[in-house]
Write a protein that holds these residues in place. Sequence first.
Motif, mmCIF file in Angstrom:
data_model
loop_
_atom_site.group_PDB
_atom_site.id
_atom_site.type_symbol
_atom_site.label_atom_id
_atom_site.label_comp_id
_atom_site.label_asym_id
_atom_site.label_seq_id
_atom_site.Cartn_x
_atom_site.Cartn_y
_atom_site.Cartn_z
ATOM 1 N N GLN A 92 0.830 -1.201 0.000
ATOM 2 C CA GLN A 92 0.000 0.000 0.000
ATOM 3 C C GLN A 92 0.870 1.259 0.000
ATOM 4 N N TYR A 93 0.546 2.181 -0.890
ATOM 5 C CA TYR A 93 1.286 3.431 -1.048
ATOM 6 C C TYR A 93 0.299 4.606 -1.032
ATOM 7 N N SER A 94 0.822 5.806 -0.850
ATOM 8 C CA SER A 94 -0.024 6.999 -0.865
ATOM 9 C C SER A 94 0.591 8.095 -1.731
ATOM 10 N N LEU A 95 -0.276 8.779 -2.444
ATOM 11 C CA LEU A 95 0.093 9.971 -3.212
ATOM 12 C C LEU A 95 -1.035 10.973 -3.033
ATOM 13 N N GLY A 96 -0.701 12.238 -2.836
ATOM 14 C CA GLY A 96 -1.759 13.234 -2.664
ATOM 15 C C GLY A 96 -1.294 14.629 -3.030
ATOM 16 N N LEU A 97 -2.194 15.567 -2.852
ATOM 17 C CA LEU A 97 -1.916 16.961 -3.185
ATOM 18 C C LEU A 97 -1.734 17.777 -1.899
ATOM 19 N N SER A 98 -0.858 17.313 -1.044
ATOM 20 C CA SER A 98 -0.635 17.971 0.238
ATOM 21 C C SER A 98 -0.058 19.369 0.058
ATOM 22 N N ILE A 99 -0.655 20.340 0.758
ATOM 23 C CA ILE A 99 -0.131 21.703 0.718
ATOM 24 C C ILE A 99 1.252 21.757 1.371
ATOM 25 N N GLY A 100 1.532 20.761 2.221
ATOM 26 C CA GLY A 100 2.833 20.700 2.866
ATOM 27 C C GLY A 100 3.971 20.538 1.881
ATOM 28 N N HIS A 101 3.705 19.894 0.733
ATOM 29 C CA HIS A 101 4.740 19.741 -0.286
ATOM 30 C C HIS A 101 5.164 21.104 -0.827
ATOM 31 N N GLU A 102 4.201 22.007 -0.963
ATOM 32 C CA GLU A 102 4.519 23.348 -1.469
ATOM 33 C C GLU A 102 5.332 24.129 -0.441
ATOM 34 N N VAL A 103 4.925 24.049 0.813
ATOM 35 C CA VAL A 103 5.641 24.770 1.871
ATOM 36 C C VAL A 103 7.071 24.243 1.995
ATOM 37 N N ASP A 104 7.225 22.919 1.928
ATOM 38 C CA ASP A 104 8.570 22.328 1.997
ATOM 39 C C ASP A 104 9.438 22.804 0.834
ATOM 40 N N SER A 105 8.848 22.896 -0.358
ATOM 41 C CA SER A 105 9.596 23.348 -1.532
ATOM 42 C C SER A 105 10.035 24.796 -1.379
ATOM 43 N N LEU A 106 9.170 25.638 -0.823
ATOM 44 C CA LEU A 106 9.527 27.033 -0.578
ATOM 45 C C LEU A 106 10.662 27.137 0.441
ATOM 46 N N LEU A 107 10.517 26.404 1.536
ATOM 47 C CA LEU A 107 11.505 26.482 2.606
ATOM 48 C C LEU A 107 12.866 25.949 2.171
ATOM 49 N N GLU A 108 12.856 24.926 1.342
ATOM 50 C CA GLU A 108 14.131 24.373 0.864
ATOM 51 C C GLU A 108 14.942 25.436 0.131
ATOM 52 N N GLU A 109 14.258 26.262 -0.658
ATOM 53 C CA GLU A 109 14.948 27.329 -1.387
ATOM 54 C C GLU A 109 15.307 28.491 -0.459
ATOM 55 N N ILE A 110 14.366 28.914 0.366
ATOM 56 C CA ILE A 110 14.591 30.079 1.231
ATOM 57 C C ILE A 110 15.699 29.812 2.243
ATOM 58 N N ASN A 111 15.782 28.579 2.739
ATOM 59 C CA ASN A 111 16.808 28.244 3.732
ATOM 60 C C ASN A 111 18.218 28.263 3.157
ATOM 61 N N GLN A 112 18.334 28.271 1.845
ATOM 62 C CA GLN A 112 19.655 28.332 1.212
ATOM 63 C C GLN A 112 20.172 29.769 1.116
ATOM 64 N N ARG A 130 -3.518 27.152 6.394
ATOM 65 C CA ARG A 130 -2.718 25.942 6.635
ATOM 66 C C ARG A 130 -1.274 26.147 6.153
ATOM 67 N N SER A 131 -1.101 26.771 5.000
ATOM 68 C CA SER A 131 0.249 27.032 4.488
ATOM 69 C C SER A 131 1.036 27.908 5.459
ATOM 70 N N LYS A 132 0.386 28.959 5.930
ATOM 71 C CA LYS A 132 1.035 29.878 6.872
ATOM 72 C C LYS A 132 1.450 29.140 8.151
ATOM 73 N N ASN A 133 0.541 28.307 8.670
ATOM 74 C CA ASN A 133 0.835 27.574 9.904
ATOM 75 C C ASN A 133 1.991 26.595 9.714
ATOM 76 N N LEU A 134 2.022 25.908 8.581
ATOM 77 C CA LEU A 134 3.108 24.973 8.305
ATOM 78 C C LEU A 134 4.436 25.707 8.151
ATOM 79 N N PHE A 135 4.407 26.858 7.487
ATOM 80 C CA PHE A 135 5.622 27.654 7.312
ATOM 81 C C PHE A 135 6.130 28.126 8.676
ATOM 82 N N GLU A 136 5.220 28.630 9.503
ATOM 83 C CA GLU A 136 5.584 29.105 10.845
ATOM 84 C C GLU A 136 6.245 28.007 11.669
ATOM 85 N N ALA A 137 5.699 26.799 11.563
ATOM 86 C CA ALA A 137 6.191 25.685 12.379
ATOM 87 C C ALA A 137 7.622 25.305 12.024
ATOM 88 N N GLN A 138 8.048 25.601 10.788
ATOM 89 C CA GLN A 138 9.370 25.166 10.341
ATOM 90 C C GLN A 138 10.391 26.303 10.222
#
Length: 323
Positions: A92-112, A130-138
Amino acid sequence: DFQAAGKAVRDGIVTSSFGESKRLRGTLHFYDSEAQSMSSILKTITQTNATHVIGPLLKENCRAFTQISTELSIPILLLNYLSGDIEKSKHQYSLGLSIGHEVDSLLEEINQQDLNNILIVSNASSWAVRSKNLFEAQWLKTLTHAEFENPRDITESISKAVGVEASNSRKESLDNILRKPLEFLPRTRKDIDAIVVFVSPSESESLEPILKFHFLEDTPLFASSQSELHNYKFSELKVRSLEFPFIGQRNTSNAFLKSQFELHTRFDQELFALGMDAYKLLQLIEIFRVSPGLPVSGQTGLVQLGEKQNFFRKLKLIENQSY
């Protein structure tokens, strides 16, 4: 509208299947999870000797189907993610349209980059909150917030955040003390290193004049794909926004599919792309088992298999062209 959502995913799956040769292409069977129970669908799948399963889409159906299909020894790709208390079988596998993927992609670039204070401009929609909250948390450094509910309040929210409103208040106080109007130019904060926006496409259109008014036109600006900044050209803003490939890439093939399947809304286009990627990934599942880190360019982003047999997406930041 669950029916419309299911149709968009189904059309994406069918479209992706036609990318295979007739010799390799199998028979597709679709089951309506709104009309049948998960146990009934599982029984039919077992009886038809299916070789792969895609779905369900809704989180609650994914949860139920995962729990009753653990003995099924064929690859199952759920179209949503499960909470941590549910353990998937090795099939069993999972694929989805998580908004967290977008936040992670932004943070990966900004942290550089050498950035300390980020101004987040966000509306009150559920995805933006939700995006704002995820960004704040990281984000471990300083954050400044400009939050608004109504588009007409964007200017005021940014004014408060960057100190222009306070500057105006000081000017009014001095006017009262001196009893005469002063020559005055509002001052904005100088410590904002970058701006991240979680706003709608219509709100994106007004960003340049508002940020110029607050002397922020030279401040780097980052955006999620939902803001669709790729549709706009700015004269001065330095904009980098995430690209959702199927939506953002303006090629003839994507334009044809959007027209052919009447994918008029962003939601429909996202789900169609999810269906396309789900079919493609499931055909490669044996390769992922031996090379889980293999990146696959999909219609929803660059997809890789991560922990707990969850596929995750990375989205590319593209620089907007100025005019």
